[in-house]
Design an enzyme around this catalytic site. Structure first.
Site, PDB file in Angstrom:
ATOM      1  N   ASP A 186       0.828  -1.198   0.000  1.00 53.52           N
ATOM      2  CA  ASP A 186       0.000   0.000   0.000  1.00 53.52           C
ATOM      3  C   ASP A 186       0.869   1.257   0.000  1.00 53.52           C
ATOM      4  OD1 ASP A 186       0.518   0.918   2.719  1.00 53.52           O
ATOM      5  OD2 ASP A 186      -0.772  -0.693   3.412  1.00 53.52           O
ATOM      6  N   ARG A 187       0.254   2.377  -0.216  1.00 56.67           N
ATOM      7  CA  ARG A 187       0.977   3.641  -0.448  1.00 56.67           C
ATOM      8  C   ARG A 187       1.945   3.988   0.671  1.00 56.67           C
ATOM      9  NH1 ARG A 187      -0.130   9.182   0.510  1.00 56.67           N
ATOM     10  NH2 ARG A 187      -2.084   8.622   1.548  1.00 56.67           N
TER      11      ARG A 187
END
Length: 236
Positions: free
Chosen positions: A104-105
């Site tokens: 994820d980011r």
């Protein structure tokens, strides 16, 4: 010889078979001028296959790239918010490659890119998923009772999940910093495990993926895997 389109796209390094199926469903692939559908078969040496309007890549050698992903980069194929994509960091490799799984980011660490669709599928398949080790910093100390819960298994909205191992990092002085080992490739699985027990993940770093580490690789940089590393992945 005719083969299913998703198998052809995977063999030519366009994407993994699963991602290729998604591209076909999204109407991004045409076959002899018509929008392709799942189930279509073709002969890549005879039929015209276009991916997003571009000709199918020629047969090529597989490429395996290890990126030390920094915070703030997404790993999805497309992002409606226009945020920086980790693929931009390996664009200068000269070959179209895709991430193996996702981070994820806000997660940093080891991220593998390749144009070998079958390898990507093997490393992310639920039954043969690669071993991953995460370094996790929490908002509060992790109790021994909750460590045991993680080992025995938790019930999440998408099913039961148990980690392979969980330990305090170093000498255990800071009990809000732990190492977690697991094989699951479910979306945001580490964060969701801790959220289910009432913890907030402040920092998340993947330090090992399928035996690969980010040792001596600066954040935001990439390198090609060695022949020995590729051979190891093929034996998994």
């Amino acid at each position: 010889m005719k083969e299913r389109l998703q198998k052809i796209l995977s063999a030519r390094g366009v994407a993994s078979r699963r991602k290729a199926e998604e591209m076909i469903e999204q109407g991004l692939v045409t076959l002899n001028g018509a929008v392709a559908v799942l189930g279509d078969t073709a002969d890549p040496d005879v039929d015209e296959i276009l991916v997003e309007g571009r000709p199918l890549p020629s047969r090529q050698e597989y490429v395996y790239i290890l990126l030390h992903k920094p915070r703030g980069y997404v790993t999805t194929l497309s992002d409606e918010k226009g945020r920086p994509n980790a693929a931009q960091l390996v664009a200068d490799c000269g070959v179209r490659v895709y991430p193996v799984g996702r981070l994820d980011r806000n997660t940093t660490g080891v991220l593998l890119f390749t144009n070998d669709g079958d390898m990507a599928k093997k490393l992310t398949h639920p039954s043969t998923g690669a071993r991953k080790i995460y370094h996790v910093e929490l908002d509060k100390n992790l109790t021994h009772a909750d460590m045991q819960r993680m080992l025995e298994g938790l019930s999440l909205e998408d099913g039961e999940i148990a980690v392979d191992d969980v330990q305090y990092v170093g000498n255990g002085e800071h009990k809000n910093i732990v190492g977690v080992v697991l094989h699951s490739g479910r979306n945001r699985i580490v964060r969701r495990i801790f959220e289910a027990m009432g913890y907030e993940v402040c920092k998340l770093d993947r330090v090992v993926f399928a035996g690969l580490t980010k040792k001596d690789l600066p954040r935001g940089r990439w390198r090609l895997l060695t022949d020995k590393e590729v051979s190891f992945l093929k034996m998994l």
